[in-house]
Design an enzyme around this catalytic site. Structure first.
Site, short mmCIF file in Angstrom:
data_model
loop_
_atom_site.label_atom_id
_atom_site.label_comp_id
_atom_site.label_asym_id
_atom_site.label_seq_id
_atom_site.Cartn_x
_atom_site.Cartn_y
_atom_site.Cartn_z
N ASN A 6 -3.07 5.30 -7.30
CA ASN A 6 -2.91 5.69 -5.90
C ASN A 6 -1.67 4.96 -5.38
O ASN A 6 -1.71 3.77 -5.11
CB ASN A 6 -4.16 5.28 -5.10
CG ASN A 6 -4.02 5.55 -3.61
OD1 ASN A 6 -3.03 6.15 -3.18
ND2 ASN A 6 -4.99 5.10 -2.83
N TRP A 7 -0.59 5.72 -5.24
CA TRP A 7 0.68 5.09 -4.83
C TRP A 7 0.72 4.79 -3.34
O TRP A 7 1.66 4.16 -2.85
CB TRP A 7 1.86 5.98 -5.23
CG TRP A 7 2.05 6.13 -6.71
CD1 TRP A 7 1.25 5.61 -7.70
CD2 TRP A 7 3.11 6.82 -7.38
NE1 TRP A 7 1.75 5.96 -8.94
CE2 TRP A 7 2.88 6.69 -8.78
CE3 TRP A 7 4.22 7.56 -6.95
CZ2 TRP A 7 3.74 7.26 -9.73
CZ3 TRP A 7 5.07 8.13 -7.89
CH2 TRP A 7 4.83 7.97 -9.27
N LYS A 8 -0.28 5.27 -2.60
CA LYS A 8 -0.34 5.08 -1.15
C LYS A 8 1.00 5.48 -0.52
O LYS A 8 1.64 6.43 -0.99
CB LYS A 8 -0.74 3.63 -0.83
CG LYS A 8 -2.05 3.26 -1.56
CD LYS A 8 -2.67 1.97 -1.11
CE LYS A 8 -3.96 1.72 -1.89
NZ LYS A 8 -4.66 0.52 -1.49
N HIS A 92 -10.51 7.78 1.54
CA HIS A 92 -10.08 6.41 1.23
C HIS A 92 -10.35 5.51 2.44
O HIS A 92 -10.18 5.94 3.59
CB HIS A 92 -8.60 6.40 0.87
CG HIS A 92 -8.18 5.11 0.24
ND1 HIS A 92 -7.94 3.97 0.99
CD2 HIS A 92 -8.02 4.75 -1.06
CE1 HIS A 92 -7.64 2.98 0.17
NE2 HIS A 92 -7.67 3.42 -1.07
N GLU A 94 -8.65 3.28 3.75
CA GLU A 94 -7.50 3.14 4.66
C GLU A 94 -7.43 4.32 5.64
O GLU A 94 -7.03 4.16 6.79
CB GLU A 94 -6.21 3.00 3.84
CG GLU A 94 -6.13 1.64 3.17
CD GLU A 94 -5.34 1.61 1.89
OE1 GLU A 94 -4.59 2.55 1.59
OE2 GLU A 94 -5.48 0.60 1.16
N GLU A 164 -14.85 1.70 -4.08
CA GLU A 164 -13.80 0.77 -3.70
C GLU A 164 -14.32 -0.15 -2.60
O GLU A 164 -14.24 0.19 -1.41
CB GLU A 164 -12.58 1.53 -3.18
CG GLU A 164 -11.99 2.49 -4.18
CD GLU A 164 -10.50 2.73 -3.94
OE1 GLU A 164 -9.74 2.57 -4.89
OE2 GLU A 164 -10.10 3.04 -2.80
N GLY A 170 -6.40 -4.50 -2.22
CA GLY A 170 -5.14 -5.16 -1.88
C GLY A 170 -5.29 -6.65 -1.58
O GLY A 170 -4.37 -7.26 -1.04
N SER A 210 -8.06 -4.05 -6.43
CA SER A 210 -7.38 -5.12 -7.16
C SER A 210 -7.60 -5.06 -8.67
O SER A 210 -7.65 -6.10 -9.33
CB SER A 210 -7.77 -6.50 -6.61
OG SER A 210 -7.38 -6.61 -5.25
N GLY A 231 -4.26 0.74 -7.01
CA GLY A 231 -3.22 0.76 -6.00
C GLY A 231 -2.01 -0.02 -6.46
O GLY A 231 -1.16 0.50 -7.21
N GLY A 232 -1.91 -1.27 -6.03
CA GLY A 232 -0.73 -2.09 -6.29
C GLY A 232 -0.24 -2.06 -7.73
O GLY A 232 0.96 -1.89 -7.99
P1 13P Z 1 -5.34 -2.11 -4.91
O1 13P Z 1 -5.43 -1.84 -6.39
O2 13P Z 1 -3.95 -2.37 -4.44
O3 13P Z 1 -6.34 -3.16 -4.51
O4 13P Z 1 -5.79 -0.77 -4.17
C1 13P Z 1 -6.95 -0.13 -4.57
C2 13P Z 1 -7.03 1.16 -3.89
O5 13P Z 1 -7.16 1.22 -2.68
C3 13P Z 1 -6.92 2.37 -4.71
O6 13P Z 1 -7.21 3.50 -3.97
#
Ligand code: 13P
Length: 251
Positions: A6-8, A92, A94, A164, A170, A210, A231-232
């Site tokens: 997920n590149w956000k 998600h 977020e 999640e 994050g 994470s 994500g990251g």
């Molecule tokens: P991180 O891997 O950066 O914690 O993000 C997870 C995430 O929200 C994937 O959708």
């Protein structure tokens, strides 16, 4: 097993293509492992081009629930399908936190995705205070039931669930393998109640929060963890590649 990045809201026209090309180089040949990347919507067609000829699938990060029309700024499932997308991340945390996404809205989007043939990656997860109060299963059960209300699922790969925990996103803090396994088994039991064992035993339930090259193998080895939503660590081809190889070891 499904490993999805997920590149956000990261990368741009050029760096998204470079990242996709880097991930293509990291890709392994393992028939039971699916890898997907979910870039921001304006970058999908460039990334689709960069992924051509590889087995890496494309996903997006949101849709609206109508087919088309006067919905300025929104993106339809049909648009994503026409760009070659297989997946869409829905619900998600977020989006729930910053953009007023509700369980009802998530449900409408899941309906639209499933009925158009896009595979929703439905995100659920509790906040830290809810876990501290021992309410994590209650919260996740409500999110799963709401998201899937009235949904017809005919094959296990028609939907994906991503657990999640909000406190792990994050933050560098991950759920322990035991915490993840427990919640994943619980989510599978909810899927079994609604759709029966044939679907439940094969549906992919991903862990997100994470996940990185050093914890991926242990998390992915849990019996009910069928992949990761990253994500990251999905924004660096080498780190994402290491997670792909960790997944390959455990499938
Ligand atoms: P991180 O891997 O950066 O914690 O993000 C997870 C995430 O929200 C994937 O959708």
């Amino acid at each position: 097993m499904l490993i999805a990045g997920n590149w956000k809201m990261n990368t741009d026209a050029r760096s998204s293509v470079e990242l996709a090309q880097g991930i293509v180089r990291e890709m392994v040949d393992s028939p039971s492992l699916t890898v997907a990347v979910c870039p921001p919507s304006p970058l999908l067609s460039g990334v689709a081009e960069a992924l051509k000829g590889s087995r890496i699938r494309l996903g997006a990060q949101n849709i609206y629930w109508a087919d088309a029309g006067a919905f300025t700024g929104e993106i339809s499932a049909q648009m994503l399908l026409s760009l070659g997308c297989h997946y869409v991340i829905l619900g998600h945390s977020e989006r729930r936190q910053h953009f007023g996404e509700t369980d009802g809205g998530v449900n409408s989007k899941v309906k639209q995705a499933v009925s158009t043939g896009l595979i929703p990656i439905i995100c659920v997860g509790e906040q830290l205070n809810q876990r501290k109060a021992g309410k994590e299963q209650e919260v996740v059960a409500l999110q799963v039931r709401f998201a899937l209300e009235g949904i017809q699922v005919k094959a296990p790969n028609a939907i994906v669930i991503a657990y999640e925990p909000v406190w792990a996103i994050g933050t560098g803090e991950t759920a322990t393998p035991d915490q993840a396994q427990q919640m994943h088994a619980f989510i599978r039991s909810l899927i079994r109640q609604q759709f029966g064992n044939t679907i439940a035993s094969k549906v992919n339930i991903l862990y997100g929060g994470s996940m990185n090259p050093s914890n991926a193998e242990e998390l992915l080895s849990q019996p009910d963890v069928n992949g990761g939503l990253i994500g990251g660590a999905s924004l660096k081809a080498d780190a994402f590649g290491k997670i792909i190889r960790a997944a390959q070891l455990v499938v």
